[in-house]
Scaffold this motif. Structure first.
Motif, short mmCIF file in Angstrom:
data_model
loop_
_atom_site.label_atom_id
_atom_site.label_comp_id
_atom_site.label_asym_id
_atom_site.label_seq_id
_atom_site.Cartn_x
_atom_site.Cartn_y
_atom_site.Cartn_z
N ALA A 126 1.20 8.35 3.51
CA ALA A 126 0.47 9.03 4.59
C ALA A 126 1.27 8.98 5.88
CB ALA A 126 -0.90 8.37 4.80
N SER A 127 1.81 7.80 6.14
CA SER A 127 2.62 7.61 7.34
C SER A 127 3.88 8.48 7.29
CB SER A 127 2.97 6.13 7.43
OG SER A 127 3.59 5.83 8.62
N TRP B 117 5.76 -0.59 5.01
CA TRP B 117 4.62 -0.93 4.16
C TRP B 117 5.04 -1.74 2.94
CZ3 TRP B 117 -0.04 0.17 6.26
CH2 TRP B 117 -0.05 1.09 7.32
N LEU C 167 -0.17 4.29 -0.68
CA LEU C 167 -0.90 5.41 -0.09
C LEU C 167 -0.65 5.49 1.42
CD1 LEU C 167 -4.58 6.40 -0.87
CD2 LEU C 167 -3.76 6.32 1.48
N LEU C 168 -0.78 4.36 2.09
CA LEU C 168 -0.57 4.39 3.55
C LEU C 168 0.90 4.65 3.88
CD1 LEU C 168 -2.98 1.60 4.83
CD2 LEU C 168 -3.34 4.07 4.73
N TRP D 260 5.00 -9.86 7.97
CA TRP D 260 5.02 -8.39 7.94
C TRP D 260 5.68 -7.80 9.18
CZ3 TRP D 260 4.55 -4.75 4.51
CH2 TRP D 260 3.81 -4.96 3.33
N PRO E 2 -3.60 0.84 -3.39
CA PRO E 2 -2.88 1.90 -4.11
C PRO E 2 -1.43 1.50 -4.37
CG PRO E 2 -4.15 2.84 -2.30
CD PRO E 2 -4.18 1.34 -2.14
N ALA F 58 -4.57 11.94 5.71
CA ALA F 58 -3.60 10.87 5.93
C ALA F 58 -3.92 10.13 7.23
CB ALA F 58 -2.18 11.45 5.99
N ASN G 110 0.81 -1.21 0.00
CA ASN G 110 0.00 0.00 0.00
C ASN G 110 0.85 1.27 0.00
OD1 ASN G 110 -1.85 2.08 0.64
ND2 ASN G 110 -3.25 0.53 1.41
#
Lengths: 452, 452, 452, 452
Positions: A268-269, A337, A264-265, C325, A302, B268, A262
């Motif tokens: 964002a992070s 991620w 996007l995350l 993960w 994403p 976010a 991801n």
């Protein structure tokens, strides 16, 4: 250094410079208005550079252009569309096709030397680029009223660089006339792409253009200084701009979400973490992730994200502290991620330390001009300016540098569509800066500005 | 209900239906290929609806269209550009301008009733819209080879809705022919905009179209069932799609960062929180913020942000659990960052519970067809389907409903550019679905499917 | 395998086992109540193990203990204080000091073999540890009323392990009596520390104890099955527990915040990211950062942080997806914040696949018991159970395994202070499990349960 | 005001004050060392207050204590254990039990007025509390060597408050001796609990103690100023400390995770957001979430979380900007995660603006002392000091205030276990501060320090 009331040489030089600049007033305004009519964007200053080169060559300067004046590999970013449009405009305006070709390949910098025998080198830097601003067509806007409005829709000299170049030509005229009385070299550097800190100054420095400079003089009209004011040392924030890309893996979020990565995350992070960096006790800074784009579909993990961020810091040390975190923050978010990351600098200008003694000399000159009422040694400008590349490079090589402000009443703020400045300041600026050159290269000067 | 080996009526009806469908094979394929040539997007099914309405009227059905067939206010979203292009295409294809005008205002649904005296109402739902897919032009792709390739670049019946509509016309033909032997009403519902869950089914239900339905039959070709297979009850995920907007306040990040309200960081933070919602012990779900856009400039606090997200859940209960969090998560993020927020649903389809007895009857019919080898009572499809609006509404009003799969070998997966299905399944599907209607509306049927 | 109504051997064995277990009823209850009075925590089952070993030795079993029965290095975690208290209690209860010393060093497992000539090996696993629960002293609570209440404040057999051990002793009695008619080995494994998945089962497997097992039988009383019910194959969630440590750098947040490395924010960021991992289409899971501790002072950058987290997943595949993960998420957060990280597993139990044919045999046995009314082949328990280590290890080595539930009405839920179970189920469980052993080791059995 | 070389009154007063302070040297050191031996924590200054009150009463001051001197409701926080221990120590040291009881209820402030007829009021503030530091027992540490080491393990006057109180007694002695020549009131304020900004100053102001003060003089030894230096106006950071609590809902994360309300993630999210607040163009600040605690078990949704955070800002405006965000950030995080929140201030001190003219007078006095070599008008201390409550309250009511630094060489930094200062500075400080009082209350003074 202390102010010597009896420095008759300085008094004489200032008076002469003031007189010579006065005689140039019509020409200064004419040059400025011509540049104003034909604004060209960063790295697209084709017509501008051609004109400057021609005029300086006529005055006896040795002129370097294109890859002799700058290292195009060292720029950060170039806006292809705006530059291509400018080149087409220059071609239509009759700029030589061979010269255009050279500048397209090697850039639009112009560096001109007037060599006057043995002695120190004084360099002046002026910026040439305009802004992507549509100029006001209001009847009260003087360029509109007096017929020197921008002839290019969407481009405008809205910061005063047109005036800066006029200053450069004014100095060129004066020092060329005084050539026989000087010992040393006067260098005029006309820089592309100051706006946006896209790397114009950096690329000229990378070509070694200021490596042998003893006195590095940068200047700006206005910037908070009104007509009648002079500032010897304006300091700027250190600044950088970056694009950060995240490449993950798309996945159908119902059928196989576990195969997604991801972006996007991750972005964002990273954005949150960048804004949460600790403050620095050495000074203020502001970091801003101003742009984020990520992903294409609601049903797909994403697979990509883009951040664009800027940084402004009170000191180079604070600036560098943040920059040093950047890589770790982004890589860490990427690792968390499972996303690939890359960081690309697209702009930047360091802060700079300026020379106190050279500043004091400039103050003394300014104080002797009748139109100057307020002289300040140092002010802080909360903005970036890539002239600091020149100041830093000169200082690294043992030279002294200052960034002076020539006060000028403004019709509207810098970068506004109805920006305009007091054209009287062109003559004032020419007088002060020429006097600096005439004095510092005068064989008989008594001031101790020996180099470090 | 138990399977009665001696239900001679059922045996007879299935055999008759099988025979009638066999005779329609050429027509079924012809209808399908015509629809395939002229794909129209969701809410843009102008030509399609006009054709269906004409044919059904000819067969003696009472036809409702536009605002009599659906409540356009209840849709989630319409793609203006695709719909406008479709309307222009339909106009050029000769669709009546007055009808176009009605459909532009009231939507493209078609609801047709064949009233055959007192008795229960059985409704069949078919979807009409195509996908924004550019059809394969590979020579091995049958529509290309056999000359029924999409005539609209970028639009394609890549899911089988062209076949679904052919089934509808096939059933219409058979029940019209058997009209005198039926007691009750056969209703054919042709629905716009199934793809993307944009609200086609929801808007038809909002007009009350299935409020009086006793047996609600939805169907799909393929979807994991091969030729020769039949599934009586396919269940779907509950799904929703949302756009979330954040409106903050831009600010110059050097001169007045404190006046900014950062919409990028709010979004976010919200995206991270939405992905971090706790699981539900009642079933699996997947939430995905698939798109983020925020801010415009590196030097300005991002004043706006947009998230687009989708949710898919195994059960309506789990779906609603997540949806109930949505508002709090978004508002909370907005409050934390001083940013205004708004949430807009742009798609959605609930899950549904289907009727076991009606499913069993469908199985029994299918088992009696010679070409059917595998019959399954229930399967889970990990996808959304807005037919569930029909099933739920009918159930709420006391009716029974099922969603059947007519097995069909596929050339490529649903939504792929080289998607194609086994056209033999058209006849099979027509036979099964017609038999359901003929039996359930037969005055002499003995099965107890009394309504709740 | 199909149920053969004519398997007279099985019928006979079940009847015999039922009778033998009936005769043991008083003893079974007596054993259970003795264990209930003296609960001992995981890895602290000193008195319990000593008693079991003595009894099994008396019955002719070969007994292994301490480092012969388990590899203490393979456990995840041991609660020093609870274990030390238990050892002191055992010492006061008269357990041999030399034996205590051995168990302190090598653990409290007990493995007992009854070798009856050539033939397969059937192993039964029972758990021995209690819970840190203070038992109810309510008069209505049978242990209180009937005088077998826990004699250790804060420790209680609140899950039924006391009953499990009674089952083990019951089976031991029955198979010892039938020894001459058996061909093969009956192995009884008494395991420490099932609760909390601290590694008791894992450590016994690590010693190779089930490497030669053909039939691996695990069991539990209750767990959702009422008296009269039997379940042949209960499956469990795969689970893991971790401690994650973050070590940053403290700094005075006014004088030198830039030298800090913020472990609190790194851990906060990691916690959010762990909860935001994508779902897996292969099944449900739940991850929970249940504990966070960080920092000591408001004026100092937090130099340390600790997270404790648990994971439960429907399948081993989904479990492993999340675990894979974990390292990236934590390391990434560490890198983003300049913080060192370490991950320490403190518990865990895999899921397991169980053998359908062995399960069918168990069902057949259970169905033949008069007190059993409901028999289920398979149920899903939403909990972790480290018996799965035994089942997996046996399967890896070619054996078959099942986890059976002996239904038992409960006074209150497992782990509650007023937990109690129906003691009749002790006799039932003994009968079923003994019958499995007697049949599978009978030379004349006809069922084909040949090993893979 | 301009420096008058001919202010003979001032010259005379400074000389007299210098002489009087010189005579007090032995006593000053004696007082200081006595306080050093008996350190008492914030709000636990029982013995200290009793001693001061007695001495000041003896000198003719009107003394207010307990609820007449402060409003105990206005404090932020009190450490019960340390205060209780201090009270027991005071009781054993013979402090009157009735007085102890009064102070336990009303606080340990001491306010003493010497009223000398009509005229302005000058107030001096001194702090009384020690630090939770275990004093060095190294032989080279003078308190150890010279026998005035702390007699309470874990408590130490490690900041110089012992010296501050000695200054107060010195001033008291001098002004009492000069009482007949003064017109106005000298007020000495001895404040509990300066360290940690727990509210000592705030609570005294809340009782109205400085509402009628014309000249408010605060002071500190050292703080970066060496022996021989004097600073007239030290400014401090505005600071606040908060505890933030989050109350969610625990849930079994396998059986019912959907019923949980995750306080840990709410707090983590809030911590990140607080650190990501935008900078303020008006000045630097540092916010630090220094402590986080959340949750108890890996298998349960964390039902609670606690954050402790501190804020330090260059200006009150910047401080308030951050504080204004606090509530929104916390509430927003709470709403996003469905968690209740509460914010409790546990400390704080505002910044303050000080009076330039009063500062100039103090400089002039200091310059006239032979031992003073360096005089500075203003310095910035990057720390918090709750004396700013007094300065602000006095200014609000129309008075003037300054915070002076009496230079003093230190053996180790403030708050270090081997902290010690140059006791010569006690006499210097007494001289300067007494001179201020003697001059400002002298009926014949000529300086214009008329009140605003």
């Amino acid at each position: 250094m202390t102010l010597g009331a009896d420095d008759s040489l300085l008094v004489e030089i200032v008076a002469a410079s003031r007189a010579a600049a006065g005689e140039l007033e019509t020409e200064l305004v004419g040059w400025r208005r011509d540049f104003h009519r034909h604004p060209e964007p960063g790295f697209g200053e084709f017509r501008t550079a051609a004109l400057l080169a021609e005029r300086l060559g006529d005055l006896g300067f040795d002129v370097r252009m294109a890859d002799q004046a700058m290292d195009i590999e060292s720029i950060y970013h170039r806006d292809r569309d705006r530059v291509a449009a400018a080149e087409e405009g220059a071609r239509q305006a009759g700029v030589d096709v061979g010269l255009l070709s050279l500048m397209r390949a090697g850039g639009t910098a112009v560096v001109a030397d007037l060599k006057c025998g043995e002695g120190p080198t004084i360099a002046f830097r002026f910026d040439m680029d305009c802004l992507p601003v549509s100029e006001s067509t209001d009847a009260s806007h003087r360029p509109q009223r007096d017929g020197f409005h921008s002839q290019v829709v969407g481009e405008m000299h809205a910061c005063g660089h047109d005036g800066h170049m006029a200053l450069g030509l004014g100095i060129a005229s004066i020092v060329a006339a005084e050539r026989s009385r000087l010992a040393g070299t006067v260098r005029l550097i006309f820089q592309p792409a100051e706006e946006g800190a896209l790397g114009g100054a950096r690329a000229i420095c990378a070509r070694g253009v200021v490596d042998d400079v003893d006195y590095m003089i940068c200047s700006h009209l206005g910037l908070g200084a009104s007509s009648g004011e002079f500032v010897a040392r304006a300091s700027f924030l250190a600044t950088s701009k970056y694009q950060v890309r995240f490449v993950g893996q798309g996945a159908h979020v119902v059928n196989s979400p576990q195969t997604g990565r991801n972006a996007l995350l991750a972005a964002a992070s990273a954005a949150l973490a960048l804004h949460a960096l600790a403050p620095h006790s050495g000074g203020w800074y502001s970091i801003n992730v101003g742009v984020m784009r990520a992903g294409d579909e609601q049903g797909v993990t994403p697979a990509w994200a883009l951040l664009e961020l800027g940084l402004w810091a009170e000191t180079p040390q604070v600036h560098d502290y943040v920059v040093e975190w950047l890589d770790d923050v982004i890589r860490g978010a990427g690792q968390s991620w499972g996303v690939e990351t890359s960081i690309n600098q697209i702009g930047g200008a360091p802060g700079a330390v300026e020379d106190a003694e050279l500043g004091a000399l400039a103050c003394e000159i300014a104080e002797r001009l009748p139109e100057i009422g307020v002289v300040r040694d140092a002010v802080v400008c909360r903005a970036g300016e890539d002239a600091t590349f020149f100041l830093n490079r000169a200082a690294e090589r043992g030279g002294r540098g200052i960034y002076v402000l020539i006060g000028s009443d403004l019709a509207a703020g810098h970068h506004a569509p109805d920006f305009d400045f007091d054209e009287q300041s062109l003559s004032t600026g020419t007088a002060i800066l020429s006097a600096l050159a005439l004095y510092l290269l005068h064989p008989a000067r008594t001031r101790d500005l020996s180099l470090r």
